[in-house]
Write a protein that holds these residues in place. Structure first.
Motif, mmCIF file in Angstrom:
data_model
loop_
_atom_site.group_PDB
_atom_site.id
_atom_site.type_symbol
_atom_site.label_atom_id
_atom_site.label_comp_id
_atom_site.label_asym_id
_atom_site.label_seq_id
_atom_site.Cartn_x
_atom_site.Cartn_y
_atom_site.Cartn_z
ATOM 1 N N UNK A 10 -7.603 -3.346 2.918
ATOM 2 C CA UNK A 10 -8.648 -4.340 2.704
ATOM 3 C C UNK A 10 -9.308 -4.565 4.063
ATOM 4 N N UNK A 11 -10.069 -5.613 4.196
ATOM 5 C CA UNK A 11 -10.855 -5.802 5.415
ATOM 6 C C UNK A 11 -10.024 -5.914 6.682
ATOM 7 N N UNK A 16 1.191 -0.619 3.081
ATOM 8 C CA UNK A 16 1.863 0.628 2.712
ATOM 9 C C UNK A 16 3.076 0.248 1.871
ATOM 10 N N UNK A 17 3.046 0.609 0.605
ATOM 11 C CA UNK A 17 4.158 0.328 -0.296
ATOM 12 C C UNK A 17 5.002 1.590 -0.412
ATOM 13 N N UNK A 44 -3.565 -3.808 11.565
ATOM 14 C CA UNK A 44 -2.533 -4.655 10.973
ATOM 15 C C UNK A 44 -1.951 -3.915 9.783
ATOM 16 N N UNK A 45 -0.726 -3.429 9.949
ATOM 17 C CA UNK A 45 -0.069 -2.648 8.902
ATOM 18 C C UNK A 45 1.147 -3.411 8.402
ATOM 19 N N UNK A 46 1.220 -3.560 7.090
ATOM 20 C CA UNK A 46 2.359 -4.187 6.431
ATOM 21 C C UNK A 46 3.051 -3.104 5.612
#
Length: 103
Positions: A10-11, A16-17, A44-46
């Protein structure tokens, strides 16, 4: 179970699932994926580990390397959703203090 990765952007962040097991056989693909996102400019990586049932030392190594690479590139990488054995190994190693964030 093989490792599957799903990426949604997204913005302001990239989610990452991961599904399956992160082990010697699959950790290289996770590392390539995360480092690639960082090198492409994602800041920003989750990494959602809710559907990961196993993570060995090679998987932990990948998460640490990606975390360090993120810091060097002025980005952030956090882990969320870790449960069961995966959560326990992150806590036992102390990596939970650096990697785990609840959304």
């Amino acid at each position: 179970m093989r490792l599957a990765l799903d990426t949604r952007k997204d913005e302001d962040r990239t989610l990452v699932t991961a599904r399956g097991s992160i082990d010697l056989h699959s950790s290289e693909s996770l590392q390539s994926h995360l480092i690639g996102l960082l090198d492409e400019g994602d800041r920003q990586i989750v990494v959602d580990l809710a559907a990961v049932d196993f993570c060995d030392s090679s998987g932990l190594n990948v998460l640490v390397r990606a975390y360090k690479h993120a810091r060097v590139t002025n980005a952030a990488l956090v882990v969320t959703g870790a449960q069961g054995r995966v959560q326990n190994v992150l806590r036992t190693t102390g990596l939970d203090k650096y990697l785990i964030r609840e959304l």
